[in-house]
Design an enzyme around this catalytic site. Structure first.
Site, mmCIF file in Angstrom:
data_model
loop_
_atom_site.group_PDB
_atom_site.id
_atom_site.type_symbol
_atom_site.label_atom_id
_atom_site.label_comp_id
_atom_site.label_asym_id
_atom_site.label_seq_id
_atom_site.Cartn_x
_atom_site.Cartn_y
_atom_site.Cartn_z
ATOM 1 N N PRO A 85 -1.080 -4.991 9.574
ATOM 2 C CA PRO A 85 -0.478 -4.278 8.441
ATOM 3 C C PRO A 85 -1.306 -3.073 8.016
ATOM 4 O O PRO A 85 -2.532 -3.088 8.082
ATOM 5 C CB PRO A 85 -0.451 -5.339 7.333
ATOM 6 C CG PRO A 85 -0.510 -6.645 8.050
ATOM 7 C CD PRO A 85 -1.350 -6.399 9.267
ATOM 8 N N CYS A 86 -0.630 -2.018 7.593
ATOM 9 C CA CYS A 86 -1.300 -0.817 7.107
ATOM 10 C C CYS A 86 -1.569 -0.982 5.628
ATOM 11 O O CYS A 86 -0.632 -1.048 4.826
ATOM 12 C CB CYS A 86 -0.434 0.416 7.343
ATOM 13 S SG CYS A 86 -1.195 1.950 6.782
ATOM 14 N N GLN A 87 -2.839 -1.052 5.276
ATOM 15 C CA GLN A 87 -3.189 -1.303 3.889
ATOM 16 C C GLN A 87 -4.346 -0.412 3.459
ATOM 17 O O GLN A 87 -4.597 0.630 4.062
ATOM 18 C CB GLN A 87 -3.522 -2.789 3.720
ATOM 19 C CG GLN A 87 -2.324 -3.668 4.076
ATOM 20 C CD GLN A 87 -2.669 -5.142 4.093
ATOM 21 O OE1 GLN A 87 -3.683 -5.528 4.632
ATOM 22 N NE2 GLN A 87 -1.813 -5.954 3.507
ATOM 23 N N TYR A 89 -8.200 0.318 3.138
ATOM 24 C CA TYR A 89 -9.379 -0.156 3.845
ATOM 25 C C TYR A 89 -10.691 0.239 3.178
ATOM 26 O O TYR A 89 -11.740 0.169 3.780
ATOM 27 C CB TYR A 89 -9.360 0.362 5.289
ATOM 28 C CG TYR A 89 -8.101 -0.058 5.974
ATOM 29 C CD1 TYR A 89 -7.925 -1.368 6.405
ATOM 30 C CD2 TYR A 89 -7.047 0.826 6.122
ATOM 31 C CE1 TYR A 89 -6.750 -1.774 6.999
ATOM 32 C CE2 TYR A 89 -5.867 0.421 6.709
ATOM 33 C CZ TYR A 89 -5.723 -0.873 7.148
ATOM 34 O OH TYR A 89 -4.554 -1.272 7.719
ATOM 35 N N ASN A 128 -0.477 0.619 14.766
ATOM 36 C CA ASN A 128 -0.239 0.767 13.336
ATOM 37 C C ASN A 128 0.673 1.959 13.103
ATOM 38 O O ASN A 128 0.964 2.716 14.038
ATOM 39 C CB ASN A 128 -1.572 0.957 12.589
ATOM 40 C CG ASN A 128 -1.547 0.398 11.177
ATOM 41 O OD1 ASN A 128 -0.722 0.794 10.369
ATOM 42 N ND2 ASN A 128 -2.446 -0.536 10.891
#
Length: 431
Positions: A85-87, A89, A128
């Site tokens: 998942p792209c969150q 960081y 991603n």
């Protein structure tokens, strides 16, 4: 006979990476472990579809944060794959001087790093959304730089490329960033060191040599050719700080759609594909109209008007959280999807009355795409998501809405196959 390479598939979904690797070489690439967990959901549908197709592997249906270090250590994986998942960081340091996460959003990437720390695989292939390279909006490229630094700390190099499947023979205009990560003591890494005469260790960082790698010698260059010229002369080099917290706080570099990071420095360049391969048109992957159930046709006038409104241009007055008003503008789309072009990017909302949903006019009749057509856009076998195996062992059908959700979350398996094809060449010493 080639050595078997064991794979751990993280964030496995319904098995897109596994489909791609097995389509490349099923006898060479063996997925022995897979983890899939959908948080905040009682029904673990994606896992159950995966388990239905692959009962032979160790399929783990639990939060990745709860997989112990000892469990990871027991996995002799040569390769880790996953579309995480792209969150957020960003990182911080605790009072005990330990790295942590600001909030909960960034945890999942660090779980990949934890798995790598325990397993020490030779290679990783990750995927991603392409906006990752520009995240967050107030400090563009920071999140990706943090990832590069994290892999560098573990003695890995990273090659990346944003790939639009339609530019390489696919039927969907789906742009995703793929990472090829390799340990610096592999034969492949040693060949790079030798060929570039350790230039990456020189503070001058000879970008001309890395042009050669990016345009001709790298994994992505061989499978996904690009024009050997930077778009508008957009390229950059950057030396990463040894302190990940410092990167999180102060990163000011640039990250383009193509690049290579070795020994704490990266070279990145803006590229375009050579367009040597024709895409597959949306109309070519449609099932026979005789096979399309009536439930996919839109005849209700209110729904037709809704699609017309959603796909049309609009200017709407809205009020922000702070209380000030503004005008939200949205451009128009074609009334229906052009069947002579590859499909648009499929989202998890596919199949609903939504602006992003594929809306077709076939022989004068309006309809949505079917689950099989959604699977074909992602290059899965027909009816891949039709059945699942429940926790009680019962085989049941999956609702259409969930099948569409799976495909909106999935990746184009044909892109993965080509990456795996080139990884075979790397492993066999042909690159």
């Amino acid at each position: 006979m080639s050595k078997q390479f064991n794979i751990l598939e993280l964030f496995a979904g319904v098995g897109g990476f596994r489909v791609g690797f097995e389509n490349s070489n099923e006898s060479m690439f063996k997925t022995k472990w897979a983890n899939q967990w959908e948080p905040a959901k009682k029904s673990q549908d994606a896992f159950e579809v995966y388990d239905y197709h692959y009962p032979d592997s160790m399929n783990i249906n639990e939060n990745i944060e709860e997989i112990s270090d000892e469990a990871f250590q027991s996995m002799d994986a040569d390769i880790i794959v996953g579309g995480f998942p792209c969150q957020d960081y960003s990182v911080a340091r605790s009072k005990k001087n330990e790295l942590g996460i600001q909030g909960k959003k960034g945890v999942l990437f660090w779980e990949i790093i934890r798995a790598v720390t325990q397993i020490k695989p030779k290679y990783l292939v990750l995927e991603n959304v392409d906006r990752l390279l520009k995240a967050p909006s107030k400090q563009r490229g920071r999140d990706f730089a943090i990832m590069l630094a994290a892999f560098n700390d573990l003695n890995y190099s990273v090659e990346w490329r944003v790939i639009n499947a339609a530019n390489y023979g696919g039927s969907q205009r789906r742009r995703r960033v793929f990472f090829f990560v390799y340990r610096n003591d592999t034969d492949f890494a040693k060949k790079i060191d030798k060929e570039f005469e350790n230039k990456e260790l020189d503070l001058t960082f000879d970008s001309q040599l890395y042009d050669d790698y990016i345009f001709t010698k790298g994994l992505f260059a061989r499978q996904f050719p690009i024009v050997p010229l930077a778009v508008k002369n957009r390229h950059a080099t950057y030396t990463l700080s040894n302190d990940i917290v410092d990167i999180s706080d102060n990163f000011i570099g640039t990250v383009w759609n193509t690049g290579i990071m070795r020994h704490g420095r990266y070279f990145t360049i803006d590229t375009v594909p050579t367009m040597e391969e024709n895409p597959v048109a949306l109309g070519e992957i449609l099932v026979s109209e005789e096979e399309v159930s009536e439930k996919y046709f839109i005849t209700d006038q209110m729904k037709l008007e809704k699609f017309k409104y959603l796909r049309g241009s609009k200017k709407i007055e809205r009020t922000s959280v702070e209380g000030h008003t503004y005008i939200y503008s949205e451009g128009s789309m074609a009334p229906t999807d052009d069947l002579s072009l590859p499909g648009r990017t499929m989202l998890t909302s596919e199949g609903t009355v939504n602006r992003s949903t594929h809306f077709l006019n076939v022989n004068g009749k309006y309809r949505l795409i079917t689950p099989i057509e959604a699977e074909r856009l992602q290059e899965f076998p027909d009816d891949w998501t039709k059945y699942k195996k429940t926790s009680t062992g019962e085989i049941v059908e999956v609702p259409d809405r969930m099948r569409m959700f799976f495909m909106g979350n999935a990746l184009v398996t044909g892109i993965v196959k080509r990456i795996a094809d080139e990884l075979q060449n790397i492993i066999n010493g042909d690159i």
